[in-house]
Design an enzyme around this catalytic site. Sequence first.
Site, PDB file in Angstrom:
ATOM      1  N   HIS A 122      15.386  -4.630  26.402  1.00  0.00           N
ATOM      2  CA  HIS A 122      16.149  -3.562  25.762  1.00  0.00           C
ATOM      3  C   HIS A 122      16.840  -2.655  26.771  1.00  0.00           C
ATOM      4  O   HIS A 122      17.827  -1.995  26.437  1.00  0.00           O
ATOM      5  CB  HIS A 122      15.252  -2.748  24.835  1.00  0.00           C
ATOM      6  N   ASP A 171      17.409  -4.919  17.754  1.00  0.00           N
ATOM      7  CA  ASP A 171      16.476  -5.066  16.638  1.00  0.00           C
ATOM      8  C   ASP A 171      17.225  -4.690  15.361  1.00  0.00           C
ATOM      9  O   ASP A 171      17.877  -3.638  15.323  1.00  0.00           O
ATOM     10  CB  ASP A 171      15.267  -4.139  16.803  1.00  0.00           C
ATOM     11  N   HIS A 175      14.141  -9.267  16.315  1.00  0.00           N
ATOM     12  CA  HIS A 175      14.629  -9.102  17.692  1.00  0.00           C
ATOM     13  C   HIS A 175      15.530 -10.259  18.107  1.00  0.00           C
ATOM     14  O   HIS A 175      15.130 -11.422  18.052  1.00  0.00           O
ATOM     15  CB  HIS A 175      13.443  -9.007  18.653  1.00  0.00           C
ATOM     16  N   GLU A 229       9.022 -11.952  16.870  1.00  0.00           N
ATOM     17  CA  GLU A 229       9.547 -10.808  16.122  1.00  0.00           C
ATOM     18  C   GLU A 229      10.793 -11.228  15.354  1.00  0.00           C
ATOM     19  O   GLU A 229      11.838 -11.509  15.952  1.00  0.00           O
ATOM     20  CB  GLU A 229       9.896  -9.657  17.087  1.00  0.00           C
TER      21      GLU A 229
END
Length: 234
Positions: free
Chosen positions: A135, A142, A208, A205
């Site tokens: 990130h 996300d 993501h 995830e």
Amino acid sequence: MKFTTPIPESESSAALASLPKILETNEPVVPLLQYAPAIAVYPAYYHEGVAGARSDCFVRRSVADRLVEAAGLLPPDHHLVVLDGWRPLEVQQSLYNRLKSQLLSQGWTEGEAFYEELHRFVARPSHNPERPPRHLTGGAVDLTIAGLNGWLDMGTPFDDFTDRAHTRFFEIHLPSDDQERQIQRNRRLLYHIMIQAGFTNYSDEWWHFDYGNQAWATARRHDHAFYGGILQVN
């Protein structure tokens, strides 16, 4: 229809032992509220009150353009909702500490297995220019999808750190009722529009996705990434 086909197994990036080099393009980071008004922005950590979180979501310009492309693939009356993008180290540290405390409170003890579980979901805050958190590069995002009745049911909330958050959970554990079948369809839709727009998914995830960073380069088998870490944006 291609957006309802099963989500394939990932070649992913769960363990990135050997990372490709970074050839930084110096592509600017842009605020999504101004750059892509067709995409909804809900900066989750700002709304949670996490120290250092910003009231907008920032991504590299090519990431923003690809988000617009992905949004254009959605059915009518649906839109993307971005929850996080570029993440300053202060926020990364807060999230790291929070999950570490949660795991300890669940009975984990510090050791190899503990840190493997911790790093599945939150990268270690690092200034290392050769291995920045995803990130921190502005190349990770996300997000989820909203329809006329609000955010689609994806089976878990954002930042759910259980096996149900695994992107393919409802491919491995086949749906047992109509609700789970709808969740499966919703995850497939998000996955396929993002992959078609050039992103890769982090398999633990469902929310993501990466573009241009080392995780993306590893998954796509590129010899280098485009984006390194950015310590500050204006």
